[in-house]
Design a protein around this motif. Structure first.
Motif, PDB file in Angstrom:
ATOM      1  N   PHE A   1       9.365  -8.202  19.790  1.00  0.00           N
ATOM      2  CA  PHE A   1       9.723  -7.103  20.681  1.00  0.00           C
ATOM      3  C   PHE A   1      10.998  -6.518  20.074  1.00  0.00           C
ATOM      4  O   PHE A   1      12.070  -7.105  20.161  1.00  0.00           O
ATOM      5  N   TRP A   2      10.885  -5.381  19.408  1.00  0.00           N
ATOM      6  CA  TRP A   2      11.997  -4.861  18.604  1.00  0.00           C
ATOM      7  C   TRP A   2      13.339  -4.804  19.323  1.00  0.00           C
ATOM      8  O   TRP A   2      14.350  -5.177  18.745  1.00  0.00           O
ATOM      9  N   PRO A   3      13.346  -4.302  20.572  1.00  0.00           N
ATOM     10  CA  PRO A   3      14.670  -4.190  21.190  1.00  0.00           C
ATOM     11  C   PRO A   3      15.421  -5.515  21.282  1.00  0.00           C
ATOM     12  O   PRO A   3      16.627  -5.541  21.420  1.00  0.00           O
TER      13      PRO A   3
ATOM     14  N   VAL B   1       3.019 -14.415   7.500  1.00  0.00           N
ATOM     15  CA  VAL B   1       4.458 -14.328   7.789  1.00  0.00           C
ATOM     16  C   VAL B   1       4.759 -12.956   8.395  1.00  0.00           C
ATOM     17  O   VAL B   1       3.963 -12.027   8.292  1.00  0.00           O
ATOM     18  N   GLY B   2       5.932 -12.862   9.000  1.00  0.00           N
ATOM     19  CA  GLY B   2       6.386 -11.590   9.555  1.00  0.00           C
ATOM     20  C   GLY B   2       5.601 -11.175  10.779  1.00  0.00           C
ATOM     21  O   GLY B   2       5.098 -12.005  11.535  1.00  0.00           O
ATOM     22  N   ASP B   3       5.466  -9.864  10.924  1.00  0.00           N
ATOM     23  CA  ASP B   3       4.816  -9.337  12.123  1.00  0.00           C
ATOM     24  C   ASP B   3       3.363  -9.758  12.227  1.00  0.00           C
ATOM     25  O   ASP B   3       2.804  -9.786  13.325  1.00  0.00           O
TER      26      ASP B   3
ATOM     27  N   ARG C   1      -0.438  -4.979  11.947  1.00  0.00           N
ATOM     28  CA  ARG C   1      -1.815  -4.465  11.983  1.00  0.00           C
ATOM     29  C   ARG C   1      -2.767  -5.214  11.087  1.00  0.00           C
ATOM     30  O   ARG C   1      -3.964  -5.123  11.242  1.00  0.00           O
ATOM     31  N   TYR C   2      -2.235  -5.965  10.133  1.00  0.00           N
ATOM     32  CA  TYR C   2      -3.154  -6.621   9.201  1.00  0.00           C
ATOM     33  C   TYR C   2      -3.146  -8.143   9.364  1.00  0.00           C
ATOM     34  O   TYR C   2      -2.124  -8.795   9.168  1.00  0.00           O
ATOM     35  N   VAL C   3      -4.275  -8.682   9.749  1.00  0.00           N
ATOM     36  CA  VAL C   3      -4.431 -10.137   9.817  1.00  0.00           C
ATOM     37  C   VAL C   3      -5.722 -10.490   9.075  1.00  0.00           C
ATOM     38  O   VAL C   3      -6.779  -9.948   9.368  1.00  0.00           O
TER      39      VAL C   3
ATOM     40  N   LYS D   1       0.809  -1.222   0.000  1.00  0.00           N
ATOM     41  CA  LYS D   1       0.000   0.000   0.000  1.00  0.00           C
ATOM     42  C   LYS D   1       0.839   1.268   0.000  1.00  0.00           C
ATOM     43  O   LYS D   1       0.420   2.305  -0.504  1.00  0.00           O
ATOM     44  N   ARG D   2       2.044   1.175   0.541  1.00  0.00           N
ATOM     45  CA  ARG D   2       2.885   2.376   0.513  1.00  0.00           C
ATOM     46  C   ARG D   2       3.454   2.559  -0.889  1.00  0.00           C
ATOM     47  O   ARG D   2       3.820   1.584  -1.552  1.00  0.00           O
ATOM     48  N   ALA D   3       3.545   3.811  -1.281  1.00  0.00           N
ATOM     49  CA  ALA D   3       4.073   4.076  -2.625  1.00  0.00           C
ATOM     50  C   ALA D   3       5.588   4.088  -2.606  1.00  0.00           C
ATOM     51  O   ALA D   3       6.235   3.990  -3.648  1.00  0.00           O
TER      52      ALA D   3
END
Ligand SMILES: NC(=O)C1=CN([C@@H]2O[C@H](COP(=O)(O)OP(=O)(O)OC[C@H]3O[C@@H](n4cnc5c(N)ncnc54)[C@H](OP(=O)(O)O)[C@@H]3O)[C@@H](O)[C@H]2O)C=CC1
Length: 860
Positions: free
Chosen positions: A398-400, A390-392, A220-222, A116-118
């Motif tokens: 937990f990013w750190p 897959v992924g997030d 955010r998307y599932v 979705k991001r350009a």
């Protein structure tokens, strides 16, 4: 030509521009121009890469082709044929979506990615595990981004990573559409397959039909159908901040912070708090495209500093944009960054985010999300769709901790492996069960428990997860992930085959008088149906008009005899028992009818296997096999033995009613007996238990302390352990010596053999058809306490006396004797009894567990 100037061929310049492009848009434009110039059509995904390679004769490109070719040559991809009929839609061109897309393309699938991001604008920096670095280097990451993981740097900005993966994906024929939002799945109509609803609706991607959908849209998307679990921890507020990196010498000198937690450097965090009022749990600083900081801040200090305006117990309210003072947040992040780098970063200036604002953000790490399942299958109008996360969107990291991309790529590989199985036509439930088995591992993966042989990493899970159990989840456990429709579950799969058999019987007995086949049990009682079946195929064998439906024994005898005489199919029971037995056993009837069907139609169908699924507890013995001959007579009474009456133990067959304890006459059950070695008769295990207990009491309390321990200071693996220590026989003495004496023959020692692969295979095959799996010959004697604990890890135990005899023969010879045989000599008293529950018995679950590794068929 290697030394030709680049300017000579415009395609070289175009390729260079494509490789060096710094934005998503630039990359796509250069790629289109390159393709146009070389006259290769990216949509011809099957041949695109090979055509590009052929037409671009440029030394810089050749380096890259080499890398890609090496990867593509991996056996997992079947030369790009593994998924050549699959069409995959990938949602999200984040690192995980793109990495998955690359693998799917290598498998030969048609792949379309929607983002979705350009543009790629994410400055945040990802920590890379060593395997991800190796993976990306092997794909030629350095060709696209020269600074990739140079020196000891183990991180990369999301944007740079996306750029590398985007370029690779394009080269492999993946269609990447940016600025296109996936809005939902569109179910198949009569003529069309699964499609995506996209925005803008007119986009060509809306017409793409696919059978695999990968959701890699971030946390955010599932997609629908997946349940997400909330993992709620103690309040954790994360802050990320990116500052412009001017790549000056002074900046280069500033040390990175690869991750400091408060508990490991209390002095630093104390100083941070007292000097500037910033109270943190941890902080990470990476120098990449930007100076990137990620930290976990304490609520108290955020409130005190005015970053959070008002305190709420609900985290959503607490971190709602309206409750956050952006300027104070920037100041807070700036101070933390400045202090932790010892004020060495000059002119700290925030980098810009995708919206053109200072790139600082505050996140809630309190509640992490994890999908309950990694995959599911939907079916509508006969069209199946495999959906995977897959992924997030699968597991929020937990990013750190830096686990995000590492686990993200692992899930991408696992997903590609699943799609490979899907493409190969593995039944959906098996595909899903294997994927879910792997998913169970994901949250526990660390650099320590994954394979260190990074060079061997592939989409095959066994290259990455040592000891992964791919069948941890059974197909039946993932039934719920097959959404509605008419996919066959294990049960219905078996039922369908039962129905097949029934309908075959019905078809071939239709129209016969007094024959009505409604099931696979009672309908066969009168024997009329069996006779009708025979008559249908071999009318010359039977005169149906002579049959009397009430002469049950006569009809069945006729049919059984004919089947045995003409087709060699052993009857399932006595003809007379068809009259007397209470209920006809369906399983036996299915086995019998299946054989009849095979014989009459000369086809082989998998019903024997099916029967095991239907009623796994019941033993199914192929009747027409060579064993049938040996099982025709009861081992004990020597009378004719029918399948329905048949029991078996120790490789012998007998009437279940003949299987009695020779001491007390009670009927024995499978597993609840032992064979007396003198008489060869079975007996109830409690008698054995008594001897067994007595024997081990003597062993542990008398023999070991008084004889073994004083002479054997160290237990030695792979040596001989005898029941009674003999002065002349030290453990190291060769076994042959023992064999020469009659006494040693009567006391077979437990000897661990070092077997060749062939010998192991031989042993395994001997055991494979055993009633009690695994050789239990070893169980006939005792051993040291070390062995009792199953202390040996590999090798095989075998009775030490016999040569040239199969394990099973040895076992049977020792443990069972026909009544007629003379009792053994007094010498054999040592090994007189054993229990199925003996710790020495390799068929005991405990030892089987230990030895399970040996049961794997040796590789060629
Ligand atoms: N250290 C950090 O600060 C961060 C690290 N990460 C790491 O990045 C790794 C990779 O993440 P990954 O799983 O690839 O996810 P990402 O968030 O990186 O990528 C997902 C992409 O899909 C886009 N997207 C979402 N919904 C749609 C839709 N409906 N249609 C089209 N596109 C959509 C997202 O856009 P949008 O973002 O606009 O929703 C985003 O660009 C993670 O493992 C994580 O650890 C991720 C985020 C931050």
């Amino acid at each position: 030509m290697a030394n030709e100037p680049d300017s000579v061929d415009p395609s070289h310049a175009l390729f260079d521009r494509f490789v060096q492009a710094q934005t998503c848009k630039e990359t796509q434009q250069n790629f289109i121009e390159l393709c146009r110039h070389l006259e290769v059509e990216p949509r011809d995904y099957k041949h695109f890469y090979s055509k590009l390679k052929d037409r671009l004769n440029y030394w810089k490109a050749k380096d890259l082709w080499q890398k890609i070719d090496k990867r593509a040559a991996h056996l997992d991809y079947d030369q790009g044929q593994a998924c050549h009929q699959n069409k995959c839609l990938v949602l999200g061109a984040g690192p995980c979506g793109l990495r998955t897309a690359i693998e799917l393309a290598l498998l030969g699938a048609q792949v379309v990615v929607l983002e979705k991001r350009a543009s790629f604008t994410r400055n945040n920096v990802l920590h890379l595990w060593l395997y991800t670095i190796r993976d990306l280097l092997n794909l030629g990451a350095k060709k696209f981004y020269g600074r990739f993981c140079s020196g000891s740097i183990h991180h990369i900005s999301i944007r740079q990573l996306q750029m590398i993966l985007l370029k690779l994906a394009l080269i492999l024929g993946v269609e990447v559409h940016t600025g296109v939002t996936f809005e939902g799945l569109q179910e198949p109509s009569g003529s069309t397959g699964w499609r995506a609803q996209v925005s803008p609706a007119s986009h060509t991607a809306a017409a793409f039909e696919f059978d695999v959908f990968i959701s890699a849209g971030g946390g955010r998307y599932v997609p629908d159908g997946f349940k997400v679990k909330e993992l709620r921890g103690k309040l954790a507020i994360g802050i990320t901040a990116n500052f412009v990196n001017r790549h000056s010498k002074q900046e280069a000198r500033v040390q990175e912070i690869s991750g400091v937690a408060r508990i490991y450097n209390q002095k630093f965090f104390q100083a941070l708090q007292t000097e500037i009022g910033v109270d943190l749990e941890n902080i990470v600083y990476y120098k990449d495209d930007t100076h990137y900081f990620v930290m976990t801040a304490k609520k108290g200090s955020l409130l005190k500093k005015g970053v959070i305006k008002q305190d709420f117990s609900d985290v959503n309210q607490l971190l709602a944009p309206a409750n956050v003072n952006q300027e104070a947040l920037q100041k807070y992040a700036y101070d933390a960054a400045d202090f932790s780098t010892d004020h060495m970063l000059p002119d700290l200036e925030f980098a810009k985010n995708h919206a053109g604002h200072p790139d600082v953000a505050m996140f809630d790490f309190t509640c992490m999300h994890r999908a309950e399942n990694a995959s599911l299958v939907k079916e509508r109008k006969g069209k199946r769709l495999l959906i995977a996360l897959v992924g997030d969107s699968l597991v929020e990291p937990f990013w750190p901790l830096g686990t995000g991309i590492a686990r993200g790529f692992l899930a991408a590989f696992d997903t590609a492996w699943m799609v490979r199985s899907w493409g190969k036509g593995v039944p959906p439930l098996e595909v899903l069960a294997e994927r879910e088995s792997l998913y169970q591992l994901l949250s526990q993966t660390t650099p320590e428990n994954t394979s260190k042989n990074y060079a061997a990493y592939s989409i095959d899970p066994s290259t990455r997860y040592p000891n992964a159990n791919l069948s941890l989840m059974k197909p039946v456990q993932v039934k719920h992930t097959v959404l509605d429709a008419h996919l066959h579950t294990c049960k219905s799969y078996s039922i369908r085959r039962l129905e097949d058999l029934l309908s075959w019987c019905q078809k071939n007995t239709a129209g016969y008088k007094h024959v009505k086949v409604k099931d696979l049990s009672e309908s066969w009682r009168s024997g009329m149906a069996l006779c009708a079946l025979i008559h249908n195929f071999r009318p010359e064998l039977i005169d149906m008009s002579c049959l009397d439906e009430y002469n049950i024994t006569g009809n069945n005898k006729l049919a059984f005899d004919l089947m045995e005489r003409e087709f060699g199919i052993t009857p399932v029971m006595r003809a007379s028992e068809m009259t007397t037995c209470g209920k006809i056993d369906q399983l036996s009837m299915v086995v019998y009818l299946t054989q009849i069907r095979n014989a009459l139609t000369e086809k082989h169908t998998p019903y024997l296997k099916l029967c095991l699924i239907v009623q796994p507890a019941a033993p199914v013995v192929p009747m027409a096999s060579s064993e049938a001959g040996s099982s025709e007579l009861c081992y004990f009474c020597n009378k004719h033995l029918y399948v329905l009456e048949r029991g078996s133990a120790e490789g012998k067959f007998f009437h279940r009613s003949c299987f009695n304890c020779y001491q007390c006459g009670s009927t024995l059950r499978q597993g609840g007996y032992t064979f007396h070695s003198d008489t060869g008769k079975p007996e109830i295990h409690f008698i054995l238990f008594f001897y067994f207990t007595l024997f081990y009491s003597i062993l542990f309390y008398f023999i070991i302390p008084h004889f073994i321990l004083p002479y054997s200071p160290l237990p030695k693996p792979r040596t001989v352990h005898n029941v009674v220590p003999q002065a002349s026989n030290t453990p190291e003495e060769p076994e042959q010596n023992q064999e020469e004496t009659p006494e040693s023959k009567s006391k077979p020692s437990l000897r661990k053999l070092q077997l060749s692969q062939e010998e192991k295979a031989d042993r395994l095959s001997q055991d494979s058809d055993s009633e009690t799996p695994a050789s239990s010959s070893a169980a006939s004697t005792s051993s040291s306490s070390k062995q009792q604990e199953g202390g040996e890890e590999e090798g095989y135990w075998s009775g030490g006396t016999a040569t040239g005899m199969s394990l099973r023969d040895q076992r049977n010879r020792r443990c069972m004797r026909r009544k007629s045989e003379p009792p053994p000599s007094a010498h054999s008293q040592h090994g007189k009894m054993r229990s199925k529950f003996s710790p020495w018995n390799l068929s005991s679950p405990r030892l089987q567990q230990r030895f399970s590794v040996l049961r794997v068929a040796p590789s060629g």
